[in-house]
Design an enzyme around this catalytic site. Structure first.
Site, PDB file in Angstrom:
ATOM      1  N   LYS A  15       0.854  -1.201   0.000  1.00 58.79           N
ATOM      2  CA  LYS A  15       0.000   0.000   0.000  1.00 58.79           C
ATOM      3  C   LYS A  15       0.894   1.257   0.000  1.00 58.79           C
ATOM      4  O   LYS A  15       1.953   1.241  -0.621  1.00 58.79           O
ATOM      5  CB  LYS A  15      -0.975  -0.052   1.177  1.00 58.79           C
ATOM      6  CG  LYS A  15      -1.698  -1.404   1.232  1.00 58.79           C
ATOM      7  CD  LYS A  15      -2.888  -1.426   2.122  1.00 58.79           C
ATOM      8  CE  LYS A  15      -3.511  -2.818   2.081  1.00 58.79           C
ATOM      9  NZ  LYS A  15      -4.785  -2.901   2.791  1.00 58.79           N
ATOM     10  N   HIS A  98      -7.949  -3.237  -6.401  1.00 56.75           N
ATOM     11  CA  HIS A  98      -7.995  -3.363  -4.941  1.00 56.75           C
ATOM     12  C   HIS A  98      -9.167  -2.543  -4.402  1.00 56.75           C
ATOM     13  O   HIS A  98      -9.492  -1.482  -4.943  1.00 56.75           O
ATOM     14  CB  HIS A  98      -6.676  -2.870  -4.336  1.00 56.75           C
ATOM     15  CG  HIS A  98      -6.564  -3.190  -2.886  1.00 56.75           C
ATOM     16  ND1 HIS A  98      -7.156  -2.409  -1.923  1.00 56.75           N
ATOM     17  CD2 HIS A  98      -5.987  -4.227  -2.238  1.00 56.75           C
ATOM     18  CE1 HIS A  98      -6.928  -2.950  -0.738  1.00 56.75           C
ATOM     19  NE2 HIS A  98      -6.223  -4.053  -0.902  1.00 56.75           N
ATOM     20  N   GLU A 100      -9.437  -0.618  -1.989  1.00 61.38           N
ATOM     21  CA  GLU A 100      -9.120   0.780  -1.646  1.00 61.38           C
ATOM     22  C   GLU A 100      -9.163   1.656  -2.890  1.00 61.38           C
ATOM     23  O   GLU A 100      -9.568   2.813  -2.822  1.00 61.38           O
ATOM     24  CB  GLU A 100      -7.750   0.850  -0.944  1.00 61.38           C
ATOM     25  CG  GLU A 100      -7.843   0.349   0.490  1.00 61.38           C
ATOM     26  CD  GLU A 100      -6.585  -0.328   1.010  1.00 61.38           C
ATOM     27  OE1 GLU A 100      -5.497  -0.130   0.429  1.00 61.38           O
ATOM     28  OE2 GLU A 100      -6.699  -1.069   1.997  1.00 61.38           O
ATOM     29  N   GLU A 170     -10.997 -10.737  -1.611  1.00 62.90           N
ATOM     30  CA  GLU A 170     -10.729  -9.909  -0.443  1.00 62.90           C
ATOM     31  C   GLU A 170     -12.024  -9.285   0.055  1.00 62.90           C
ATOM     32  O   GLU A 170     -12.438  -8.224  -0.456  1.00 62.90           O
ATOM     33  CB  GLU A 170      -9.745  -8.785  -0.809  1.00 62.90           C
ATOM     34  CG  GLU A 170      -8.388  -9.292  -1.245  1.00 62.90           C
ATOM     35  CD  GLU A 170      -7.303  -8.288  -0.913  1.00 62.90           C
ATOM     36  OE1 GLU A 170      -6.349  -8.676  -0.240  1.00 62.90           O
ATOM     37  OE2 GLU A 170      -7.422  -7.108  -1.285  1.00 62.90           O
ATOM     38  N   GLY A 176      -7.635  -4.734   6.494  1.00 62.79           N
ATOM     39  CA  GLY A 176      -7.070  -3.752   7.412  1.00 62.79           C
ATOM     40  C   GLY A 176      -7.858  -3.586   8.702  1.00 62.79           C
ATOM     41  O   GLY A 176      -7.639  -2.652   9.468  1.00 62.79           O
ATOM     42  N   SER A 216      -6.657  -9.219   6.404  1.00 64.20           N
ATOM     43  CA  SER A 216      -6.158  -9.512   7.748  1.00 64.20           C
ATOM     44  C   SER A 216      -5.574 -10.919   7.875  1.00 64.20           C
ATOM     45  O   SER A 216      -5.671 -11.542   8.933  1.00 64.20           O
ATOM     46  CB  SER A 216      -7.241  -9.270   8.802  1.00 64.20           C
ATOM     47  OG  SER A 216      -7.678  -7.926   8.765  1.00 64.20           O
ATOM     48  N   GLY A 237      -1.610  -7.489   3.414  1.00 66.22           N
ATOM     49  CA  GLY A 237      -1.337  -6.068   3.606  1.00 66.22           C
ATOM     50  C   GLY A 237      -0.420  -5.853   4.799  1.00 66.22           C
ATOM     51  O   GLY A 237       0.800  -6.013   4.709  1.00 66.22           O
ATOM     52  N   GLY A 238      -1.010  -5.522   5.944  1.00 68.78           N
ATOM     53  CA  GLY A 238      -0.248  -5.160   7.138  1.00 68.78           C
ATOM     54  C   GLY A 238       0.890  -6.114   7.482  1.00 68.78           C
ATOM     55  O   GLY A 238       2.018  -5.675   7.757  1.00 68.78           O
TER      56      GLY A 238
HETATM   57  P1  PGA Z   1      -4.592  -6.490   5.224  1.00 70.50           P
HETATM   58  O1  PGA Z   1      -4.710  -6.004   3.689  1.00 70.50           O
HETATM   59  O2  PGA Z   1      -3.830  -7.773   5.192  1.00 70.50           O
HETATM   60  O3  PGA Z   1      -3.858  -5.372   5.902  1.00 70.50           O
HETATM   61  O4  PGA Z   1      -5.991  -6.669   5.715  1.00 70.50           O
HETATM   62  C1  PGA Z   1      -4.974  -6.933   2.690  1.00 70.50           C
HETATM   63  C2  PGA Z   1      -5.066  -6.219   1.372  1.00 70.50           C
HETATM   64  O5  PGA Z   1      -5.563  -5.077   1.356  1.00 70.50           O
HETATM   65  O6  PGA Z   1      -4.635  -6.735   0.327  1.00 70.50           O
END
Ligand code: PGA
Length: 255
Positions: A15, A98, A100, A170, A176, A216, A237-238
């Site tokens: 990200k 994605h 986002e 997702e 997130g 997550s 992500g994280g």
């Molecule tokens: P996350 O993000 O693992 O932080 O939930 C996943 C993603 O947005 O691909």
């Protein structure tokens, strides 16, 4: 063909995190930790970090991806980056659609499709994201929505091109948030995506396509998620910003 013959792919999605120097440091830390992976390992990084990432990953099993791509070949599109530019910079994968980008940047199923075609045309491997919101899930539209998003994204994509396509399920409510889908919810969502591929392309493509789960996924829950029949790795992500956590997920998908 079954899960055993499908390729598991663990892809980090950084990200809007890490500067170029931080990129070099994190990849150098990750390299030895994922060196014996028995799955594909990808890091999707901000455009500005691509050069540093490609350089740092050289000679290792880490492949580099981008987080978006424009659908035109070139022209007056200020601030955008083309597929050919990414390819020449050493990028192999690109995240497309994605949530986002769909939520904050006006991404639609149509532009997801155009970006997918542009990526494939340039020899990049798209990682196409699909997923329902909590409201859509509660209204009972998860299956309808996932099939629709999947098929729309793949308009004019041939069965042959599908060898280079990864889809990531997702659920928007899991991204997130620390709220992970249960193993069964992930398997079911991925199964809906696979069913859409079966309807559009038939059994061979449906069974051969890598479908990741994302939302997550972390060092603690990865093993049981990727053990599910329809879950062929993850988009992280994280947890992909921490070398140790990311390597634990890679190990879980290598079993
Ligand atoms: P996350 O993000 O693992 O932080 O939930 C996943 C993603 O947005 O691909």
């Amino acid at each position: 063909m079954n899960k055993e013959t499908r390729k598991a792919v663990i892809a980090g999605n950084w990200k809007m995190n890490k500067t170029p120097s931080e990129t070099t440091a994190l990849i150098n830390e990750m390299k030895p930790l994922v060196a014996d992976a028995n799955c594909d390992v990808v890091l999707c990084v901000p455009f500005i970090d691509i050069a540093a990432a490609v350089e740092a990953a050289k000679g290792s099993n880490i492949k580099i991806g981008a987080e978006n791509v424009h659908f035109k070949e070139s022209g007056a599109y200020t601030g955008e980056v083309s597929a050919a530019m990414l390819k020449e910079a050493g990028v192999e994968y690109v995240v497309i659609g994605h949530s986002e980008r769909r939520t904050y940047f006006g991404e639609t199923d149509q532009t997801v499709n155009l970006r997918t075609l542009a990526a494939l045309n340039a020899g990049l491997k798209p990682i196409i994201c699909v997923g329902e919101t909590l409201e859509q899930r509660e209204l009972g539209y998860t299956e309808t929505l996932l099939k629709f998003q999947t098929k729309m994204a793949l308009t004019n994509v041939s069965a042959e091109d599908m060898k280079n396509v990864i889809i990531a399920y997702e659920p928007v409510w899991a991204i997130g948030t620390g709220v992970t889908a249960t193993d069964d919810q992930a398997d079911e969502g991925n199964g809906f995506v696979r069913a859409a591929l079966l309807e559009k392309y038939g059994k061979d493509v449906a069974e051969a396509t890598t479908i990741q789960y994302g939302g997550s996924m972390n060092a603690k829950n990865a093993e049981s998620l990727v053990a599910k029949y329809n879950v062929d790795g993850g988009l992280i992500g994280g947890a992909s910003l921490k070398a140790e956590d990311f390597s634990i997920i890679v190990k879980a998908a290598s079993k």
